[in-house]
Design a protein around this motif. Sequence first.
Motif, PDB file in Angstrom:
ATOM      1  N   UNK A 188      33.457  20.735  27.941  1.00 55.54           N
ATOM      2  CA  UNK A 188      34.908  21.339  27.716  1.00 55.54           C
ATOM      3  C   UNK A 188      34.631  22.400  26.851  1.00 55.54           C
ATOM      4  N   UNK A 189      33.575  22.582  26.355  1.00 51.99           N
ATOM      5  CA  UNK A 189      33.066  23.866  25.713  1.00 51.99           C
ATOM      6  C   UNK A 189      32.626  24.970  26.532  1.00 51.99           C
ATOM      7  N   UNK A 190      32.155  24.730  27.902  1.00 50.89           N
ATOM      8  CA  UNK A 190      32.112  25.649  29.059  1.00 50.89           C
ATOM      9  C   UNK A 190      33.277  25.994  29.644  1.00 50.89           C
ATOM     10  N   UNK A 191      34.241  25.489  29.415  1.00 53.45           N
ATOM     11  CA  UNK A 191      35.222  25.728  30.419  1.00 53.45           C
ATOM     12  C   UNK A 191      36.034  26.980  30.249  1.00 53.45           C
ATOM     13  N   UNK A 192      36.378  27.710  29.042  1.00 60.12           N
ATOM     14  CA  UNK A 192      36.663  28.954  28.947  1.00 60.12           C
ATOM     15  C   UNK A 192      35.707  29.944  29.474  1.00 60.12           C
ATOM     16  N   UNK A 193      34.346  29.847  29.552  1.00 62.35           N
ATOM     17  CA  UNK A 193      33.389  30.656  30.162  1.00 62.35           C
ATOM     18  C   UNK A 193      33.486  30.688  31.683  1.00 62.35           C
ATOM     19  N   UNK A 194      33.667  29.353  32.154  1.00 59.27           N
ATOM     20  CA  UNK A 194      33.668  29.505  33.633  1.00 59.27           C
ATOM     21  C   UNK A 194      35.132  29.936  34.117  1.00 59.27           C
ATOM     22  N   UNK A 195      35.921  29.893  33.187  1.00 61.84           N
ATOM     23  CA  UNK A 195      37.340  30.305  33.753  1.00 61.84           C
ATOM     24  C   UNK A 195      37.434  31.773  33.743  1.00 61.84           C
ATOM     25  N   UNK A 196      36.731  32.296  33.161  1.00 59.18           N
ATOM     26  CA  UNK A 196      36.607  33.858  33.031  1.00 59.18           C
ATOM     27  C   UNK A 196      35.616  34.594  34.031  1.00 59.18           C
ATOM     28  N   UNK A 197      34.850  33.866  34.471  1.00 60.71           N
ATOM     29  CA  UNK A 197      33.736  34.265  35.590  1.00 60.71           C
ATOM     30  C   UNK A 197      34.728  34.069  36.807  1.00 60.71           C
ATOM     31  N   UNK A 198      35.317  32.851  36.939  1.00 60.97           N
ATOM     32  CA  UNK A 198      36.004  32.934  38.396  1.00 60.97           C
ATOM     33  C   UNK A 198      37.243  33.805  38.204  1.00 60.97           C
ATOM     34  N   UNK A 199      38.047  34.097  37.325  1.00 60.22           N
ATOM     35  CA  UNK A 199      38.997  34.787  37.149  1.00 60.22           C
ATOM     36  C   UNK A 199      38.733  36.296  37.477  1.00 60.22           C
ATOM     37  N   UNK A 200      37.587  36.556  36.952  1.00 60.10           N
ATOM     38  CA  UNK A 200      37.029  38.101  37.205  1.00 60.10           C
ATOM     39  C   UNK A 200      36.493  38.416  38.670  1.00 60.10           C
ATOM     40  N   UNK A 201      36.173  37.228  39.379  1.00 60.33           N
ATOM     41  CA  UNK A 201      35.788  37.307  40.734  1.00 60.33           C
ATOM     42  C   UNK A 201      36.947  37.167  41.757  1.00 60.33           C
ATOM     43  N   UNK A 202      37.803  36.377  41.500  1.00 57.50           N
ATOM     44  CA  UNK A 202      39.163  36.267  42.581  1.00 57.50           C
ATOM     45  C   UNK A 202      40.084  37.100  42.401  1.00 57.50           C
ATOM     46  N   UNK A 203      40.440  37.296  40.995  1.00 59.46           N
ATOM     47  CA  UNK A 203      41.584  38.119  40.620  1.00 59.46           C
ATOM     48  C   UNK A 203      41.500  39.438  40.282  1.00 59.46           C
ATOM     49  N   UNK A 204      40.922  40.361  41.081  1.00 57.12           N
ATOM     50  CA  UNK A 204      40.645  41.812  40.847  1.00 57.12           C
ATOM     51  C   UNK A 204      41.717  42.680  41.731  1.00 57.12           C
ATOM     52  N   UNK A 205      41.627  43.929  41.569  1.00 56.00           N
ATOM     53  CA  UNK A 205      42.382  44.717  42.488  1.00 56.00           C
ATOM     54  C   UNK A 205      41.868  44.812  43.798  1.00 56.00           C
ATOM     55  N   UNK A 206      40.498  44.887  44.025  1.00 54.59           N
ATOM     56  CA  UNK A 206      39.885  44.928  45.063  1.00 54.59           C
ATOM     57  C   UNK A 206      39.910  43.721  46.133  1.00 54.59           C
ATOM     58  N   UNK A 207      40.358  42.817  45.446  1.00 49.66           N
ATOM     59  CA  UNK A 207      40.713  41.561  46.352  1.00 49.66           C
ATOM     60  C   UNK A 207      42.370  41.297  46.243  1.00 49.66           C
ATOM     61  N   UNK A 208      43.212  42.446  46.055  1.00 44.46           N
ATOM     62  CA  UNK A 208      44.815  42.231  46.159  1.00 44.46           C
ATOM     63  C   UNK A 208      45.333  41.996  44.880  1.00 44.46           C
ATOM     64  N   UNK A 209      44.727  41.950  43.784  1.00 43.94           N
ATOM     65  CA  UNK A 209      45.250  41.589  42.437  1.00 43.94           C
ATOM     66  C   UNK A 209      45.271  40.110  42.207  1.00 43.94           C
ATOM     67  N   UNK A 210      46.377  39.482  41.611  1.00 39.72           N
ATOM     68  CA  UNK A 210      46.006  38.141  41.029  1.00 39.72           C
ATOM     69  C   UNK A 210      46.543  37.377  42.254  1.00 39.72           C
ATOM     70  N   UNK A 211      45.592  36.717  42.887  1.00 44.47           N
ATOM     71  CA  UNK A 211      45.744  35.762  44.042  1.00 44.47           C
ATOM     72  C   UNK A 211      45.457  34.284  43.784  1.00 44.47           C
ATOM     73  N   UNK A 212      44.588  34.014  42.756  1.00 42.27           N
ATOM     74  CA  UNK A 212      44.227  32.602  42.460  1.00 42.27           C
ATOM     75  C   UNK A 212      44.770  32.220  41.095  1.00 42.27           C
ATOM     76  N   UNK A 213      45.515  30.881  41.043  1.00 41.37           N
ATOM     77  CA  UNK A 213      45.853  30.474  39.901  1.00 41.37           C
ATOM     78  C   UNK A 213      44.798  29.355  39.322  1.00 41.37           C
TER      79      UNK A 213
END
Length: 808
Positions: A188-213
Amino acid sequence: MACTSETSKVSTLIPNTFHKICPGRNNFQFGQPTCGDGSDFSFFFSRPLKQLVNDRKVLIEFQGGGACWDANTCDMQKEYLSVAESYDGFVGMSCSEVEYGAATQGGYPLSMLCAKQIGETDFREYNYIVVPYCTQDVHIGDSFDVSYEDGSTIHHAGAHNMMSVLRWVFRNFPNPSHIFLTGCSAGGTAVPVAYSVLDRHYNTLLRGGRNVQINAIMDSSVYLTPSYFLQNYFPNWKPESLVKKKLHFNFDKYQYQENYPDVLWEHVLKRGSNRDNWGFVTHSSDPVSLMYYQYMSGKGGEDGDRRLVGDERSLENDNSESQWWTEINNSMQYVKARHKNVDFYVIDSEGHCSFGLYYPLQEEVFQTWASPIVKEGSFVGNRSVSTACFFFSLALGGFIVLLISRMRTKAGGEKELLSDDDEVGSTQAKRLSSGYILSTFRPLLSRFEKCPFTAAYVVASSIYFLAMVTSQGFAHPLDNPTFGPSAAGLSAFGINNSALVVYRMQHFRMLTSNLVYSGFTTFVAGMVTLYRTAVESYMMDNGHTFWHFPFVALSVAGCANLVYACLGNGASCSGLALILGLHAFSTAMQRHRGNSSSTFAAPIGLSALLFIVGCTPLFPFDSCLVLVASVLMGLCLGVFLYRSSGEESGAELSREAPEILNETRKTNSTDWRFVKGMGLLYVLLYTVILFRVPAPATSGLHPSLAGCRLVYADQIDDIARAYSGSNGGGERFLEDGEDWFDGQSLCAQLCLPHIVYRPALWGVNQFSNIPLHPGTCDEAGYQEYIASKTLKEFTVTFEVELFSVSNA
């Protein structure tokens, strides 16, 4: 236990079966996945049930198991410095098998999220990744060869292991719609870190903005970090490598502050989206978290620590428990007050956590609390590849029609101006013919001057088909003999499905299905037929206006899809049916007029062959009902839609005499009484659908079942024993006694591809001792679902579901 290479594509792995994935070591940043004792790291993965297979939903669970930071704590945790062998027992088993057949994992109660449903979220639909824990650094360390006082050497390489898993996710799930993260204790302690890495990969302007919840629930996370630990032992893990490089967190400023976890989590929340929901679960009394809190505070010795877990008197004489609860409660209330997408759940008892949210799921209230947190929301960016491809295809087709119509308009203007002898007319004609796009593509566009809508349809459907087979791949030939995607893949690209249209109100399928072809066979056959028929070109030659052809095409498509939604069962493409309907229209126009003024092509042979084959299991995703409806509507349109009162005056028309085209156009008038009657019929059919009068089979709600037919057997000793496999799975089947195998208590259900349904039904009943019956176990009185398993025979996979009678 044999490993599956990390380079293996997910689409090649057997569904509903755990696979052991072994990431290799490479020169990437965080590219050395290693366990604490130097052994290889591996993780475990299961695709959903075959009928639920998708690449859009991902569930990642980080395992816990304590932490260590000096000689004493690492000696206590030495059994947890490699991937537990008990995980290997998962391999080859399904989620439901593990859920039913195994009571514990590593001595702790077991719950398999991939076999459960929370609220409206069915985790059986999710691609499930289990991340073992073997580095004792809460999954975030980047410190190899750490030597402690007793001479032991530990590799705190959790960041490398986490990133190897996430890189694998990035490769295999390029466009997910929803990711759910959870973890127990250190996981559970690792979850925020994993979230941020996933969010930065999938939800970027180059990929069309916020696409993944991305939603998350942390279960009994080791959250509090006293300053004594931060100043003396935290550097042993070297966590700054991950949180500074991947999270861009100001580690140097906050690394020694006791509110470090609050600040880090807030940093992650601010970088993420407020549409992503978070939950934090804890017990009101947690001896494990309390033990680590005391030790991290420098209050424990070796013996004292071990007594803290089991000796309640030591807790009563110490104020640490009260202090721990006050600090954890204050932290949660602080974060919750500042972020509306965070919630806090307390289990009012003593305990910690276990695999798969085991303890929270024992409480009914938790389901209600967790339901909105885990639920996938809907927003504009959260759309599948098929949606983007569909609108792109339509836009490109519309652009082609626009270019050709403009070219025709300019060509007419040029002729009028060049007919004048003055210099002004010549100059204006040159201006009309200018324009980069028209001048560049004029030679190509001129070939489609008489059929702009046909050209647009060919381009749009070709792009859509190529996008479909590229993203969805090819099914086994028995599942789709036309050499195309599986039923689930076709469904993802909008095949008409009466159950989804009626029960789920997915009316868009009656539009998208007109661009869908079940496979290369139907696509090529359809394009050849369309080319040979050339309906639009012949309509232009026979004096029809620019909009007559699209009206006919839409009428044929509308009839076929509305009729199938009202009367059909299963799923059907409409692309081939549309072309056969247009051919029927062309044939009717030719036969009905019956003289030389009607130059419509009517190549009956190929179309008749396609129609006959389309009504057989060779084309399982081209319903005979859709084909019949299209052809009948095409014939009716050809006979009744247009009146040609001036056929005699147009008898001299031929394709070589376009100069009398305008005169003949006047003879093709529309029968508006027929149009009104047809419109009334369509409105009636659509109203019937809106009010859900049709009652298609609910099996169609599972897209893959549209490509097969359900059968069951209730004498299944051999099938049930196959659940035990070679890994000891499903042991409870054997332990529950012989009455489970008396031929009356269990029922197995599977779905046979259409093309082999009748031969298989006959062959099994003739030559085996397992009689198969058409239908479902539920219809036979077996209503309690037990487990499912994917069996592979030769190259074909079958999803076998096991049921029992309700009182078994």
